[in-house]
Design an enzyme around this catalytic site. Structure first.
Site, mmCIF file in Angstrom:
data_model
loop_
_atom_site.group_PDB
_atom_site.id
_atom_site.type_symbol
_atom_site.label_atom_id
_atom_site.label_comp_id
_atom_site.label_asym_id
_atom_site.label_seq_id
_atom_site.Cartn_x
_atom_site.Cartn_y
_atom_site.Cartn_z
ATOM 1 N N SER A 203 0.850 -1.187 0.000
ATOM 2 C CA SER A 203 0.000 0.000 0.000
ATOM 3 C C SER A 203 0.883 1.234 0.000
ATOM 4 O O SER A 203 1.962 1.234 0.603
ATOM 5 C CB SER A 203 -0.901 0.009 1.231
ATOM 6 O OG SER A 203 -1.511 1.279 1.406
ATOM 7 N N SER A 204 0.418 2.291 -0.643
ATOM 8 C CA SER A 204 1.214 3.521 -0.681
ATOM 9 C C SER A 204 1.332 4.184 0.677
ATOM 10 O O SER A 204 2.169 5.064 0.871
ATOM 11 C CB SER A 204 0.606 4.507 -1.689
ATOM 12 O OG SER A 204 -0.715 4.856 -1.312
ATOM 13 N N CYS A 205 0.513 3.758 1.655
ATOM 14 C CA CYS A 205 0.604 4.357 2.988
ATOM 15 C C CYS A 205 1.873 3.939 3.720
ATOM 16 O O CYS A 205 2.168 4.473 4.795
ATOM 17 C CB CYS A 205 -0.619 3.991 3.817
ATOM 18 S SG CYS A 205 -0.610 2.310 4.437
ATOM 19 N N LYS B 135 2.415 -3.900 6.432
ATOM 20 C CA LYS B 135 2.688 -4.000 5.005
ATOM 21 C C LYS B 135 4.189 -3.900 4.707
ATOM 22 O O LYS B 135 4.695 -4.585 3.800
ATOM 23 C CB LYS B 135 1.914 -2.920 4.248
ATOM 24 C CG LYS B 135 0.424 -3.185 4.164
ATOM 25 C CD LYS B 135 0.140 -4.443 3.339
ATOM 26 C CE LYS B 135 -1.327 -4.658 3.075
ATOM 27 N NZ LYS B 135 -1.583 -5.830 2.210
#
Length: 315
Positions: A111-113, A144
């Protein structure tokens, strides 16, 4: 260009009922792959022993790990423990099980987070672990990141052809519209729809409206997953986004227009904004021949229509 996974290869899509997994299942099936699935009732991916036994029996040619506990800013900030523990457990179970079953190919979706809160924009893949995370989703992000490190470790220690992708904010049919746990775009669709039905003249949106985000349709991510499975075998994770962003205020206006809500939109600055900006550099995936195909306005309208036709369908 190499084709590491041509059809009709057999692919186990973990999490096939979710927004991402269902889109990947549709895409791979349409392209001639034989897709294997299991519901949570049939196989709890948090159970490492059962997962490993299934993978040994099924012996797919590849695994797409799309299963995850996901949620919006409120869910992440108020219930961090399951976002950390469930995701760590699923990742350890599936990735380790795939290795021990001798499965040659695996795609892990991050995830880009996971990128630092104040990463230089647009964010390149090497920004990972270069600064502090956004506090509101730290637990999910760390889980992640652990998955990415696990993938890289299996590559380095065992030569496994396991790869990772980092999608930006996703949306589409089959999304989660629960007011307490949904991400921003489906949450706005639900809020403006309910306001229209109730004939409300004012809708309040969390935060200042100034953060910038990019949004990718789940079908575009699914096509990117196919490209990565077929053409990519690198050590670094690969960003997947649309290359354009907009403010939350602009997004709210677009969603309101798609839904048909014509009242006033106000913002509540006492609520958290999250990361100020999150735009991905997608030059790596573009170099592999991929590009997004669903314009945001079209995707929002399609997502709204799909939800209206089945509003109680779980994500």
């Amino acid at each position: 260009m190499d084709d590491f996974l041509p059809p009709p290869a057999r692919v186990f899509v973990a999490g096939h009922r979710g927004l991402v997994g269902s889109a990947v299942t549709r895409r791979l099936t349409a392209q001639g792959y034989r897709v294997l699935t299991r519901t949570r009732a049939e196989l709890d991916l948090r159970d490492a022993r059962a997962t490993a036994a299934f993978l040994r029996r099924a012996r797919p040619d590849a695994v797409v790990l799309a299963a995850a506990r996901v949620g919006g800013i409120m869910a992440n900030s108020t219930h961090p423990v399951p976002f950390l523990e469930d995701n760590l457990t699923i990742q350890l179970s599936v990735i380790s099980g795939a290795h021990h079953a001798g499965i040659p190919r695996l795609l892990f979706l991050g995830s880009s987070c996971i990128y630092p809160r104040h990463a230089v924009q647009p964010i390149t893949e090497d920004a990972l672990l270069s600064g502090p995370l956004e506090p509101t989703n730290e637990a999910y992000a760390i889980a992640k990141i652990a998955g990415l490190v696990q993938i890289r470790s299996y590559r380095r220690q065992y030569g496994a052809s396991f790869i990772s992708a980092m999608p930006t904010n996703l949306y589409g049919p089959g999304d989660n519209f629960d007011p307490a746990t949904s991400h921003v775009l489906p949450a706005l669709i639900r809020r403006f729809h309910d306001a229209k039905e109730a004939k409300l003249t004012d809708v309040t949106v969390w935060g200042t409206g100034t953060p910038r985000r990019e949004f990718l349709h789940a079908d575009d991510l699914a096509s990117a997953c196919e490209v990565l499975l077929r053409r990519y075998d690198g050590d670094a994770p690969v960003n997947v986004g649309c290359g354009e962003d907009l403010t939350i205020a602009d997004l709210a206006a677009r969603v309101a227009a798609a839904v048909g809500y014509r009242g006033r939109i106000t913002f509540d600055p006492s609520r958290p904004d999250g990361t100020p900006r999150k735009l991905l550099d997608i030059s790596t995936i573009r170099a592999l021949g991929w590009a997004p195909a669903v314009p945001l306005a079209e995707g929002i309208a399609q997502t709204y229509r799909a939800w209206r036709s089945a509003p109680d369908t779980p994500a």
